[in-house]
Design a protein around this motif. Structure first.
Motif, PDB file in Angstrom:
ATOM      1  N   GLY A 147      31.351  34.046  36.278  1.00  0.00           N
ATOM      2  CA  GLY A 147      31.302  35.285  37.046  1.00  0.00           C
ATOM      3  C   GLY A 147      32.619  35.557  37.752  1.00  0.00           C
ATOM      4  N   LEU A 148      33.234  34.487  38.297  1.00  0.00           N
ATOM      5  CA  LEU A 148      34.525  34.644  38.966  1.00  0.00           C
ATOM      6  C   LEU A 148      35.599  35.105  37.989  1.00  0.00           C
ATOM      7  N   GLU A 149      35.608  34.534  36.797  1.00  0.00           N
ATOM      8  CA  GLU A 149      36.599  34.942  35.798  1.00  0.00           C
ATOM      9  C   GLU A 149      36.472  36.426  35.473  1.00  0.00           C
ATOM     10  N   TRP A 150      35.238  36.890  35.252  1.00  0.00           N
ATOM     11  CA  TRP A 150      35.031  38.303  34.918  1.00  0.00           C
ATOM     12  C   TRP A 150      35.330  39.211  36.113  1.00  0.00           C
ATOM     13  N   ALA A 151      34.949  38.782  37.311  1.00  0.00           N
ATOM     14  CA  ALA A 151      35.223  39.589  38.506  1.00  0.00           C
ATOM     15  C   ALA A 151      36.723  39.683  38.753  1.00  0.00           C
ATOM     16  N   THR A 152      37.427  38.585  38.531  1.00  0.00           N
ATOM     17  CA  THR A 152      38.881  38.596  38.699  1.00  0.00           C
ATOM     18  C   THR A 152      39.520  39.518  37.675  1.00  0.00           C
ATOM     19  N   GLN A 153      39.060  39.429  36.425  1.00  0.00           N
ATOM     20  CA  GLN A 153      39.562  40.326  35.381  1.00  0.00           C
ATOM     21  C   GLN A 153      39.344  41.782  35.784  1.00  0.00           C
ATOM     22  N   ALA A 154      38.161  42.070  36.305  1.00  0.00           N
ATOM     23  CA  ALA A 154      37.854  43.439  36.718  1.00  0.00           C
ATOM     24  C   ALA A 154      38.758  43.879  37.862  1.00  0.00           C
ATOM     25  N   ALA A 155      38.926  42.991  38.843  1.00  0.00           N
ATOM     26  CA  ALA A 155      39.742  43.331  40.016  1.00  0.00           C
ATOM     27  C   ALA A 155      41.200  43.564  39.622  1.00  0.00           C
ATOM     28  N   LEU A 156      41.712  42.735  38.744  1.00  0.00           N
ATOM     29  CA  LEU A 156      43.112  42.874  38.322  1.00  0.00           C
ATOM     30  C   LEU A 156      43.319  44.071  37.389  1.00  0.00           C
ATOM     31  N   GLY A 157      42.264  44.459  36.693  1.00  0.00           N
ATOM     32  CA  GLY A 157      42.395  45.531  35.709  1.00  0.00           C
ATOM     33  C   GLY A 157      42.133  46.930  36.229  1.00  0.00           C
ATOM     34  N   CYS A 158      41.646  47.043  37.461  1.00  0.00           N
ATOM     35  CA  CYS A 158      41.303  48.385  37.933  1.00  0.00           C
ATOM     36  C   CYS A 158      42.441  49.010  38.734  1.00  0.00           C
ATOM     37  N   ASP A 159      42.486  50.318  38.663  1.00  0.00           N
ATOM     38  CA  ASP A 159      43.439  51.078  39.469  1.00  0.00           C
ATOM     39  C   ASP A 159      42.938  51.118  40.905  1.00  0.00           C
ATOM     40  N   GLU A 160      43.857  51.309  41.838  1.00  0.00           N
ATOM     41  CA  GLU A 160      43.437  51.326  43.244  1.00  0.00           C
ATOM     42  C   GLU A 160      42.546  52.508  43.588  1.00  0.00           C
ATOM     43  N   ASN A 161      42.534  53.548  42.766  1.00  0.00           N
ATOM     44  CA  ASN A 161      41.632  54.678  43.021  1.00  0.00           C
ATOM     45  C   ASN A 161      40.397  54.635  42.120  1.00  0.00           C
ATOM     46  N   ASP A 162      40.159  53.495  41.471  1.00  0.00           N
ATOM     47  CA  ASP A 162      38.958  53.286  40.666  1.00  0.00           C
ATOM     48  C   ASP A 162      37.774  53.169  41.622  1.00  0.00           C
ATOM     49  N   PRO A 163      36.728  53.968  41.446  1.00  0.00           N
ATOM     50  CA  PRO A 163      35.585  53.903  42.357  1.00  0.00           C
ATOM     51  C   PRO A 163      34.878  52.547  42.340  1.00  0.00           C
ATOM     52  N   GLU A 164      35.103  51.761  41.312  1.00  0.00           N
ATOM     53  CA  GLU A 164      34.474  50.451  41.183  1.00  0.00           C
ATOM     54  C   GLU A 164      35.251  49.354  41.922  1.00  0.00           C
ATOM     55  N   GLN A 165      36.473  49.668  42.365  1.00  0.00           N
ATOM     56  CA  GLN A 165      37.359  48.637  42.916  1.00  0.00           C
ATOM     57  C   GLN A 165      36.755  47.896  44.113  1.00  0.00           C
ATOM     58  N   VAL A 166      36.263  48.603  45.088  1.00  0.00           N
ATOM     59  CA  VAL A 166      35.737  47.955  46.296  1.00  0.00           C
ATOM     60  C   VAL A 166      34.546  47.062  45.946  1.00  0.00           C
ATOM     61  N   ALA A 167      33.663  47.556  45.098  1.00  0.00           N
ATOM     62  CA  ALA A 167      32.485  46.764  44.728  1.00  0.00           C
ATOM     63  C   ALA A 167      32.880  45.485  44.000  1.00  0.00           C
ATOM     64  N   VAL A 168      33.821  45.583  43.081  1.00  0.00           N
ATOM     65  CA  VAL A 168      34.213  44.395  42.320  1.00  0.00           C
ATOM     66  C   VAL A 168      34.971  43.407  43.211  1.00  0.00           C
ATOM     67  N   LEU A 169      35.764  43.900  44.129  1.00  0.00           N
ATOM     68  CA  LEU A 169      36.441  42.998  45.061  1.00  0.00           C
ATOM     69  C   LEU A 169      35.430  42.267  45.951  1.00  0.00           C
ATOM     70  N   ARG A 170      34.401  42.953  46.375  1.00  0.00           N
ATOM     71  CA  ARG A 170      33.361  42.318  47.195  1.00  0.00           C
ATOM     72  C   ARG A 170      32.591  41.278  46.388  1.00  0.00           C
ATOM     73  N   THR A 171      32.279  41.619  45.138  1.00  0.00           N
ATOM     74  CA  THR A 171      31.592  40.657  44.275  1.00  0.00           C
ATOM     75  C   THR A 171      32.443  39.412  44.095  1.00  0.00           C
ATOM     76  N   ARG A 172      33.715  39.613  43.803  1.00  0.00           N
ATOM     77  CA  ARG A 172      34.640  38.493  43.599  1.00  0.00           C
ATOM     78  C   ARG A 172      34.722  37.641  44.864  1.00  0.00           C
ATOM     79  N   TYR A 173      34.837  38.272  46.010  1.00  0.00           N
ATOM     80  CA  TYR A 173      34.914  37.548  47.284  1.00  0.00           C
ATOM     81  C   TYR A 173      33.647  36.715  47.506  1.00  0.00           C
ATOM     82  N   ARG A 174      32.507  37.322  47.272  1.00  0.00           N
ATOM     83  CA  ARG A 174      31.222  36.626  47.456  1.00  0.00           C
ATOM     84  C   ARG A 174      31.135  35.394  46.542  1.00  0.00           C
ATOM     85  N   ILE A 175      31.584  35.531  45.306  1.00  0.00           N
ATOM     86  CA  ILE A 175      31.555  34.398  44.374  1.00  0.00           C
ATOM     87  C   ILE A 175      32.481  33.293  44.868  1.00  0.00           C
TER      88      ILE A 175
END
Length: 176
Positions: free
Chosen positions: A132-160
């Motif tokens: 899960g951390l690998e995929w969350a990190t991939q998502a966090a690194l791959g998203c633009d800063e104005n991607d609406p998913e960015q905050v959610a994926v960063l929170r998921t990654r932090y929680r993991i």
């Protein structure tokens, strides 16, 4: 054939939430998808909504059918519907098949932030924090800063990372 608007779907969702009737909503969404001709929302998105409702109703096999139809449809569903298939396979206690689907998505590359986030959440839900951390990190690194998913994926990654007992890193600092 029907033209489907966002308002039409919103009304269906509101009615079902008030009635707390996932079976009925799943059936209605599936019927809307079958009768679909055009609209503000893709047929694939409607099928994914139906799949999620079937899962909420405790009918993963029917959910699997809807996810598969969404993949076959090929329309934009907001994320790769195969991630929903993988999640449902885990639910059906078919983890090897689920991991095969996930690896296929990984091997094809060009994974959207929403898809990577969905896979991260799935892996965590079924006990694979490192995956899960690998995929969350991939998502966090791959998203633009104005991607609406960015905050959610960063929170998921932090929680993991917290669950794994890892110290904060520079991506964790972006979580506000």
């Amino acid at each position: 054939m029907a033209h489907v608007t966002r308002e039409h779907l919103d009304r269906l969702l509101e009615q079902a939430l008030l009635a707390d009737d996932h079976d009925s909503l799943a059936s209605r969404l599936y019927d809307v998808a079958l009768d679909y001709s055009s609209g503000d929302v893709s047929r694939a998105s409607i099928l994914v909504l139906a799949a999620e409702e079937w899962r909420a109703a405790g009918q993963p096999a029917r959910a699997m059918e809807c996810f598969q139809r969404a993949v076959e449809d090929g329309g934009d569903a907001g994320f790769d519907a195969r991630a929903g298939i993988a999640d449902t396979l885990f639910e059906l206690d078919r983890p090897d098949e689920a991991r095969e689907v996930i690896e296929t998505i990984r091997a094809e590359g060009n994974v959207s932030t929403a898809t990577a986030h969905t896979i991260a959440e799935t892996l965590v839900a079924y006990g694979d924090l490192q995956g899960g951390l690998e995929w969350a990190t991939q998502a966090a690194l791959g998203c633009d800063e104005n991607d609406p998913e960015q905050v959610a994926v960063l929170r998921t990654r932090y929680r993991i990372r917290v669950d794994l007992g890892l110290p904060e890193d520079e991506l964790d600092e972006l979580v506000s």
